[in-house]
Design a protein around this motif. Structure first.
Motif, PDB file in Angstrom:
ATOM      1  N   MET A   1       0.588  -1.496   0.164  1.00 27.84           N
ATOM      2  CA  MET A   1       0.125   0.098  -0.235  1.00 27.84           C
ATOM      3  C   MET A   1       0.857   1.545   0.037  1.00 27.84           C
ATOM      4  O   MET A   1       0.794   2.123  -0.625  1.00 27.84           O
ATOM      5  N   ARG A   2       1.669   1.344   0.546  1.00 29.57           N
ATOM      6  CA  ARG A   2       3.031   2.342   0.620  1.00 29.57           C
ATOM      7  C   ARG A   2       3.403   2.636  -0.564  1.00 29.57           C
ATOM      8  O   ARG A   2       3.579   3.927  -1.254  1.00 29.57           O
ATOM      9  N   SER A   3       3.980   1.713  -1.676  1.00 31.49           N
ATOM     10  CA  SER A   3       4.662   1.876  -3.010  1.00 31.49           C
ATOM     11  C   SER A   3       3.190   1.860  -3.167  1.00 31.49           C
ATOM     12  O   SER A   3       3.806   3.205  -4.389  1.00 31.49           O
TER      13      SER A   3
ATOM     14  N   GLU B   1      13.262  -2.331  -3.652  1.00 30.17           N
ATOM     15  CA  GLU B   1      12.275  -2.428  -2.374  1.00 30.17           C
ATOM     16  C   GLU B   1      11.773  -3.609  -2.042  1.00 30.17           C
ATOM     17  O   GLU B   1      11.375  -4.750  -3.233  1.00 30.17           O
ATOM     18  N   GLY B   2      11.256  -3.792  -0.880  1.00 33.17           N
ATOM     19  CA  GLY B   2      10.740  -5.218  -0.667  1.00 33.17           C
ATOM     20  C   GLY B   2      11.805  -5.891  -0.031  1.00 33.17           C
ATOM     21  O   GLY B   2      12.318  -5.243   0.421  1.00 33.17           O
ATOM     22  N   PHE B   3      11.116  -7.074   0.797  1.00 33.42           N
ATOM     23  CA  PHE B   3      11.606  -8.130   1.726  1.00 33.42           C
ATOM     24  C   PHE B   3      11.397  -9.480   1.565  1.00 33.42           C
ATOM     25  O   PHE B   3      10.579  -9.228   0.625  1.00 33.42           O
TER      26      PHE B   3
ATOM     27  N   SER C   1       2.527  -7.340 -10.201  1.00 32.84           N
ATOM     28  CA  SER C   1       1.920  -6.129  -9.683  1.00 32.84           C
ATOM     29  C   SER C   1       3.501  -5.015  -9.512  1.00 32.84           C
ATOM     30  O   SER C   1       4.655  -6.001  -9.866  1.00 32.84           O
ATOM     31  N   SER C   2       3.931  -4.038 -10.065  1.00 32.21           N
ATOM     32  CA  SER C   2       4.914  -3.569  -9.591  1.00 32.21           C
ATOM     33  C   SER C   2       5.047  -3.084  -8.017  1.00 32.21           C
ATOM     34  O   SER C   2       4.117  -2.303  -8.187  1.00 32.21           O
ATOM     35  N   PRO C   3       5.248  -2.875  -7.414  1.00 28.65           N
ATOM     36  CA  PRO C   3       6.429  -4.525  -6.991  1.00 28.65           C
ATOM     37  C   PRO C   3       5.339  -6.213  -6.751  1.00 28.65           C
ATOM     38  O   PRO C   3       4.521  -5.933  -6.511  1.00 28.65           O
ATOM     39  N   GLN C   4       6.147  -6.719  -7.586  1.00 27.11           N
ATOM     40  CA  GLN C   4       5.514  -8.270  -7.064  1.00 27.11           C
ATOM     41  C   GLN C   4       5.326  -8.728  -5.948  1.00 27.11           C
ATOM     42  O   GLN C   4       6.084  -8.294  -5.101  1.00 27.11           O
TER      43      GLN C   4
END
Length: 472
Positions: free
Chosen positions: A227-229, A400-402, A359-362
């Protein structure tokens, strides 16, 4: 598709529906020596291949490349005024789907599967009537019948799709223009993928979700970062939203809804996409007449896909979740092999079915979320590793991501894994295999991961769960 057969014919197995469950069932049965009939009223490959999984990934690939073009300067590259042609983007998507659908036809011929073009319905526990244009064209019998008719978009009271301004997923995949403003009802996988696509090409997107967070099936931390992305990219959200009405007038869609705080909203959009889930395709199949048990609109089956009526089976989206193409394909193989009395079979474990959102991000996941594990009384150890710490992610310029892992602290079992970021829809399979092989935390920690790769985050997330992360 094959020519229609008008005579009554007998087979070892009849499969109704040629999606990723049905056509896989037909092929596997033919491999095992059965005489197989496959009934399909539309296109081989079903919704997934023709109007779902495959064409949407083509659209999203175009969006990914376009985003990279806009960021070319970050890589030392020069591209003047990047642009796009929505007609060519859609054409590429449709060509991909058409090519694969033709490939399914080839596989049917190769495996000797008899394809009947028309709508199939049960007229007995061992017989299917095939009709086209309102007239019966064939009756086919078999001691075993597999239903694999899939599902269709769920409609919302007060929201009528008109194919012009208010779309289902099908119309959203073949736009003639990119709308300036777009309302998407539903922030699950389908809604999020469309939000990603249209936002990339310039639409002002608003997402409504009835739950208190987007992607409610995913781990809470994944939902928050996603959601932040999307918010950073300009997507607006309304959570706990109850849609009251969508009315088309003066060439635009007028929507009213109430959010979770009880606030009323009225807004006007160029287009609306209804992505509020799907409903099983069971109408007209003759299930009630044959005594096939249903629950909440879905066919009730046992662990081998057997319905309440002996000899009638159901697989895929017309049964219980997860509603995913690869789950349907796996059920198809297991069901057919059980019919063939194959030894050493294991039923499908729903918790070992991976979920992927492109999506982006996956986003990708398998197994229990952290909260689900705790709710089941499991004492958990949780590991987490940010992709931005990876050399490969920094080289890619996509940090971005984890990756998050959830282990049973008592047994070392990997009970869940959750990812968000670049390429995670490919990475998740490593954890799926680990769960299938009943790999322990020690074995995962001792596994060598190549450097530099995005998969190193998988290793570090395991190490972190046991306070051994190296690059944390």
């Amino acid at each position: 598709m094959a020519e229609r057969k008008s005579d009554k014919q007998s087979f070892d197995l009849v499969v109704v529906g040629a999606g990723p469950g049905g056509y896989v069932a037909a092929i596997r049965a033919a491999q095992l020596g059965m005489r197989v009939a496959l009934v399909e009223s539309q296109n081989l490959g079903g919704t997934c291949l023709n109007w779902g999984c495959i064409p949407t990934k083509s659209l999203l690939k175009s969006a990914e490349v376009y985003q990279q073009m806009k960021n070319a300067d970050d890589y030392g590259l020069t591209i003047k005024e990047p642009g796009f042609d929505i007609e060519k983007i859609v054409q590429r998507s449709r060509s991909t789907a058409d090519r694969l659908s033709q490939g399914i036809g080839y596989l049917m011929d190769k495996n000797g599967v008899h394809v009947f073009e028309g709508f199939g319905s049960l007229i007995a526990h061992d017989a299917v009537s095939v009709s086209a244009h309102g007239a019966a064209v064939a009756t086919i019998t078999a001691p075993h019948i597999i239903l694999a008719t899939g599902a269709s978009p769920k409609m919302i009271p007060g929201v009528a799709t008109d194919s012009e301004l208010v779309w289902t997923a099908r119309e959203a995949m073949t736009p003639k223009v990119v709308p300036e403003s777009l309302l998407i009802i539903g922030a699950g996988a389908i809604g999020i993928e469309f939000a990603s696509f249209y936002n990339t090409f310039g639409s002002d997107v608003t997402l409504l979700e009835v739950a208190d967070r987007i992607l409610p099936q995913e781990d809470e931390e994944i939902s928050r970062l996603a959601m932040r992305s999307f918010k950073r990219r300009g997507v607006q959200f309304s959570l706990g939203a109850r849609v009251q009405n969508v009315e088309v007038k003066d060439g635009r869609a007028h929507a009213t809804w109430q959010d979770g705080a009880g606030n009323a909203h009225n807004a006007v959009f160029d287009r609306v996409i209804v992505a509020a889930g799907i409903i099983a395709n069971t109408r007209g199949l003759g299930l009630e007449a044959q005594g096939v048990a249903m629950q909440n609109g879905q066919v009730v089956v046992d662990e081998w896909s057997q319905t309440s009526v002996e000899g009638i089976y159901a697989i895929g989206d017309m049964t219980a979740p997860p509603l995913l193409a690869h789950k349907a394909s796996h059920e198809a193989v297991t069901c057919v092999e059980k019919i063939a009395l194959t030894d050493n079979l294991e039923p499908l474990d729903p918790l070992s079915v991976p979920s992927c959102i492109y999506s982006s991000p996956q986003i990708a996941s398998v197994g229990l979320t952290e909260s689900q594990a705790r709710a089941q009384g499991i004492s958990v150890r949780v590991g987490k590793f940010d992709l931005g710490n990876l050399g490969k992610a920094q080289a890619m310029g996509d940090m971005e991501g984890f990756v998050k892992t959830v282990f049973d602290a008592d047994t070392g079992e990997l009970v869940g894994a959750h990812m968000i970021g670049a390429d995670v829809t490919e990475l998740i399979q490593g954890y799926v295999i680990a769960r299938k092989m009943e790999t322990t935390e020690e074995e995962l920690m001792e596994t060598v991961f190549a450097h530099p790769t995005m998969s190193e985050a998988m290793h570090e997330a395991v190490l972190d769960a046991y306070d051994r992360a190296i690059h944390h």
